[in-house]
Design an enzyme around this catalytic site. Structure first.
Site, PDB file in Angstrom:
ATOM      1  N   SER A  37       0.836  -1.200   0.000  1.00 27.13           N
ATOM      2  CA  SER A  37       0.000   0.000   0.000  1.00 27.13           C
ATOM      3  C   SER A  37       0.871   1.251   0.000  1.00 27.13           C
ATOM      4  O   SER A  37       2.034   1.219   0.448  1.00 27.13           O
ATOM      5  CB  SER A  37      -0.901   0.019   1.241  1.00 27.13           C
ATOM      6  OG  SER A  37      -1.542   1.271   1.405  1.00 27.13           O
ATOM      7  N   TYR A  69      -2.124  -1.384  10.378  1.00 23.97           N
ATOM      8  CA  TYR A  69      -2.250  -1.711   8.954  1.00 23.97           C
ATOM      9  C   TYR A  69      -1.005  -1.278   8.190  1.00 23.97           C
ATOM     10  O   TYR A  69      -0.441  -2.051   7.403  1.00 23.97           O
ATOM     11  CB  TYR A  69      -3.490  -1.025   8.389  1.00 23.97           C
ATOM     12  CG  TYR A  69      -3.687  -1.176   6.891  1.00 23.97           C
ATOM     13  CD1 TYR A  69      -4.230  -2.335   6.355  1.00 23.97           C
ATOM     14  CD2 TYR A  69      -3.352  -0.135   6.024  1.00 23.97           C
ATOM     15  CE1 TYR A  69      -4.426  -2.471   4.991  1.00 23.97           C
ATOM     16  CE2 TYR A  69      -3.547  -0.260   4.648  1.00 23.97           C
ATOM     17  CZ  TYR A  69      -4.078  -1.421   4.140  1.00 23.97           C
ATOM     18  OH  TYR A  69      -4.275  -1.542   2.794  1.00 23.97           O
TER      19      TYR A  69
END
Length: 286
Positions: free
Chosen positions: A178, A191
């Site tokens: 990401s 995350y």
């Protein structure tokens, strides 16, 4: 795809990773405008988190390129059925497997099911993930921390371990990291940590598999309109999602899936240990 700025109606889902069919507007995840050229003809692929969002677009894109596709999903049965139908409409075979990738036995059984059905495995995409918004590190419970790592990191490890002995010369592993692995995100600490670990894992695994000619790469999407967004953020946060990107809008799954198709194909035969960045124009080092 439109380049115009778009805001989303406020919306929120109370479960992870979320249902695509409940989103307004619906994400563009069916690869309707994609022009295939047989890049993956005869290949067998496994995609985790393939029922919706980026995973769905990957599955359908792979199918359009000629691959049979098995995908793993948690509990979104209706979304999974839609994905299966679109894979079959593309002219190849689909296998939807329900379960939790944090369970090593489930990962082993899933790979065994795909290999038993088609006799081979050529591409593994580790895509399934979850995220939970917390304002402070002190708000992250031990159970949340362990759950995020269980899905995002342990699931990636377990599925890769299950698949690795079925992959061979010229085959490919593609991991989903990401933009937050590079930029950080103050409300997604756990995350972001898992996504940074995936970058390190990608580079290390690529080095360890070079002699076997198994390529390992990753894709680091920016803000993409997927079920994980309304399932993670508040309704008000969803309304302005993606507006901070240089293009001023969120991306669509169909704009991300071609990166995976490229990395899975022989077009990327000289790429390993690399990360592609479909993120709307943010400059990322690495």
């Amino acid at each position: 795809m439109s380049d115009k700025k778009e805001s989303f109606p406020p919306q929120h889902q109370t479960h992870q990773p979320g249902d695509e069919r409940e989103m307004q507007p619906q994400p563009e995840s069916f690869m309707k405008n994609y022009k295939p050229s047989g890049k993956l003809t005869g290949k067998i692929a496994i995609v985790s988190g393939g029922d919706s969002g980026i995973g769905r677009a990957i599955c359908i894109g792979f199918a359009k390129e000629g691959a049979n596709v098995a995908f793993l999903y948690k509990d979104e049965g209706k979304d999974a059925e839609i994905t299966c139908n679109h894979i079959r409409e593309a002219g190849t075979e689909a296998l939807a497997i329900k379960g939790d990738i944090s369970d090593a036995d489930f990962c082993n059984k899933s790979v065994q099911m795909a290999v038993a059905k088609w006799g081979d495995l050529n591409v593994l995409v580790n895509n399934a993930a979850e995220q939970h918004v917390q304002e402070s590190i002190t708000d992250i419970s031990e159970s949340q921390l362990r759950r995020t790592f269980d899905t995002n990191i342990f699931g990636t490890f377990f599925l890769t371990q299950a698949a690795i002995n079925h992959l061979g010369d010229g085959d490919s592993i593609i991991n989903t990291t990401s933009i937050v692995a590079y930029r950080g995100k103050s409300v997604l600490l756990d995350y972001a940590a898992t996504k940074g670990a995936i970058v390190a894992l990608t580079r290390s695994l690529a080095a360890s598999l070079t002699e076997r000619n198994i390529r390992v790469n990753a894709v680091a999407p920016g803000p993409i309109w997927t079920p994980l967004i309304p399932a993670s953020f508040s309704a008000n946060q969803v309304e302005g999602f993606g507006e901070s990107s240089p293009m001023g809008r969120a991306g669509q799954p169909d704009e991300v899936a071609p990166s995976y198709i490229f990395l899975a194909s022989n077009d990327a035969s000289y790429m390993t240990g690399q990360v592609l960045h479909p993120n709307g124009g943010t400059i990322i080092g690495g």
